[in-house]
Scaffold this active site. Sequence first.
Site, PDB file in Angstrom:
ATOM      1  N   GLN A   1     -10.278  -3.801  -3.075  1.00 40.19           N
ATOM      2  CA  GLN A   1     -11.558  -3.297  -2.588  1.00 40.19           C
ATOM      3  C   GLN A   1     -12.658  -3.528  -3.620  1.00 40.19           C
ATOM      4  OE1 GLN A   1     -12.278  -1.504   0.535  1.00 40.19           O
ATOM      5  NE2 GLN A   1     -14.288  -2.178  -0.201  1.00 40.19           N
TER       6      GLN A   1
ATOM      7  N   ARG B   1       0.879  -1.187   0.000  1.00 42.74           N
ATOM      8  CA  ARG B   1       0.000   0.000   0.000  1.00 42.74           C
ATOM      9  C   ARG B   1       0.905   1.221   0.000  1.00 42.74           C
ATOM     10  NH1 ARG B   1      -5.298   1.615   3.511  1.00 42.74           N
ATOM     11  NH2 ARG B   1      -6.112   0.134   1.996  1.00 42.74           N
TER      12      ARG B   1
ATOM     13  N   HIS C   1      -7.504   0.798  -6.315  1.00 42.13           N
ATOM     14  CA  HIS C   1      -7.695  -0.023  -5.107  1.00 42.13           C
ATOM     15  C   HIS C   1      -8.372  -1.335  -5.546  1.00 42.13           C
ATOM     16  CE1 HIS C   1      -7.949  -1.147  -1.047  1.00 42.13           C
ATOM     17  NE2 HIS C   1      -8.756  -0.239  -0.552  1.00 42.13           N
TER      18      HIS C   1
ATOM     19  N   CYS D   1     -16.485   1.969   0.998  1.00 42.98           N
ATOM     20  CA  CYS D   1     -15.304   1.125   1.248  1.00 42.98           C
ATOM     21  C   CYS D   1     -14.776   1.285   2.669  1.00 42.98           C
ATOM     22  CB  CYS D   1     -14.219   1.438   0.227  1.00 42.98           C
ATOM     23  SG  CYS D   1     -13.611   3.131   0.297  1.00 42.98           S
TER      24      CYS D   1
ATOM     25  N   ASP E   1     -17.150   7.306  -1.252  1.00 44.95           N
ATOM     26  CA  ASP E   1     -15.834   7.174  -0.619  1.00 44.95           C
ATOM     27  C   ASP E   1     -15.523   8.545  -0.016  1.00 44.95           C
ATOM     28  OD1 ASP E   1     -13.218   6.397   0.049  1.00 44.95           O
ATOM     29  OD2 ASP E   1     -12.441   6.630  -1.992  1.00 44.95           O
TER      30      ASP E   1
ATOM     31  N   ARG F   1     -13.640  -8.264   2.045  1.00 46.45           N
ATOM     32  CA  ARG F   1     -12.227  -8.054   1.738  1.00 46.45           C
ATOM     33  C   ARG F   1     -11.441  -9.343   1.996  1.00 46.45           C
ATOM     34  NH1 ARG F   1     -10.177  -2.970   1.811  1.00 46.45           N
ATOM     35  NH2 ARG F   1      -8.401  -4.064   0.891  1.00 46.45           N
TER      36      ARG F   1
HETATM   37  N1   CP Z   1     -11.230   0.189   2.634  1.00 46.25           N
HETATM   38  C1   CP Z   1      -9.964   0.101   3.062  1.00 46.25           C
HETATM   39  O1   CP Z   1      -9.049  -0.149   2.288  1.00 46.25           O
HETATM   40  O2   CP Z   1      -9.823   0.272   4.387  1.00 46.25           O
HETATM   41  P1   CP Z   1      -8.428   0.441   5.172  1.00 46.25           P
HETATM   42  O3   CP Z   1      -7.839   1.770   4.722  1.00 46.25           O
HETATM   43  O4   CP Z   1      -8.819   0.442   6.614  1.00 46.25           O
HETATM   44  O5   CP Z   1      -7.533  -0.685   4.805  1.00 46.25           O
HETATM   45  N1  NVA Z   2      -9.892   6.850  -1.541  1.00 47.83           N
HETATM   46  C1  NVA Z   2      -9.554   6.449  -0.202  1.00 47.83           C
HETATM   47  C2  NVA Z   2      -9.797   4.998  -0.014  1.00 47.83           C
HETATM   48  C3  NVA Z   2      -9.550   4.509   1.384  1.00 47.83           C
HETATM   49  C4  NVA Z   2      -9.747   3.036   1.542  1.00 47.83           C
HETATM   50  C5  NVA Z   2      -8.120   6.806   0.104  1.00 47.83           C
HETATM   51  O1  NVA Z   2      -7.264   6.583  -0.749  1.00 47.83           O
HETATM   52  O2  NVA Z   2      -7.847   7.290   1.196  1.00 47.83           O
END
Ligand code: CP
Ligand code: NVA
Length: 298
Positions: free
Chosen positions: A130, A100, A127, A256, A217, A284
Amino acid sequence: MNLLSIEQSSATELQALIDLAVEMKATRGAHQTLPLTGQTWAIIFTKASTRTRVSFEVGVRELGGNVMFLSKNDIQLGRGEPIKDTARVLGRMVHGAIIRTFDQQDVEDFASYSGIPTINALTDEEHPCQILADLLTVREKLGSWEGKRIAFIGDGDNNMSRSWMWAAKYLGFDLVVAAPESCLPPKEFMDRLATDKVTLTTDPVEAAKGAHVINTDVWLSMGQEGQAEKEALFSSYQIKRELLSHCAEDFIVLHCLPAYRGKEITEEILEEHADTIFQQAENRLHAQKAVLATLVQK
Ligand code: CP
Ligand code: NVA
């Protein structure tokens, strides 16, 4: 061998992953084979996470593997060691990596320099994990995404909206993205996407009309904290009761998570749709176990 984006995926691969996720969910605790037995996977995160981190840690273990969590401050990456050097070291020690970070190119570089299965656990660009969980939830709640109208209302130019757009193209459902003008995907992205399955609008009501799925989101993604000017653009895009009155019958709401109540969604709508939204979060785990099992077989 990798899951780097939905863009680089295909209808066949997405469909197979969702089918396997259904099986993983049904057989949790009683899997016939444990495909990660004898393997150690690294989870390398330079952004915060609750769902992704926990679901991958649990998922790797449930498939027989070991896992190590490495935040950027734990490793030399945080002191400027290049991703390609980190990749060449870890590629000789662990069997797979879940990353990530901010720049999509870092995940791509890690995959090519390490030579081990690499999973994008969120970048600024996409993502994918997700979206697999979201598609599984749509299938469970509505039977299928076929013939469904799916709306994404909020930041139309972030990792979630982009992954959804690629999924719409490949799986052939109608997706309408509603966002303030400056938060719609740019022409270069739409040219690359090249599909008539995605429509863009600045009108949230137009997006909600007849929608079977309402998806939102955060307005400010990780790394954009404090951009008050951007956040101020979104006030009419909040998911609230009046907006949802335009949806099809038996619509679902997806988020999400994490959610900012009173911003992209009201407290009452989030709580009314909590059953779906937390099923989506649970999915997930099942979707990512399908990804892990698939990648180690290739
Ligand atoms: N939706 C999601 O990716 O959540 P986290 O940021 O908690 O991993
Ligand atoms: N768009 C958001 C998604 C979080 C799971 C971000 O990148 O923070």
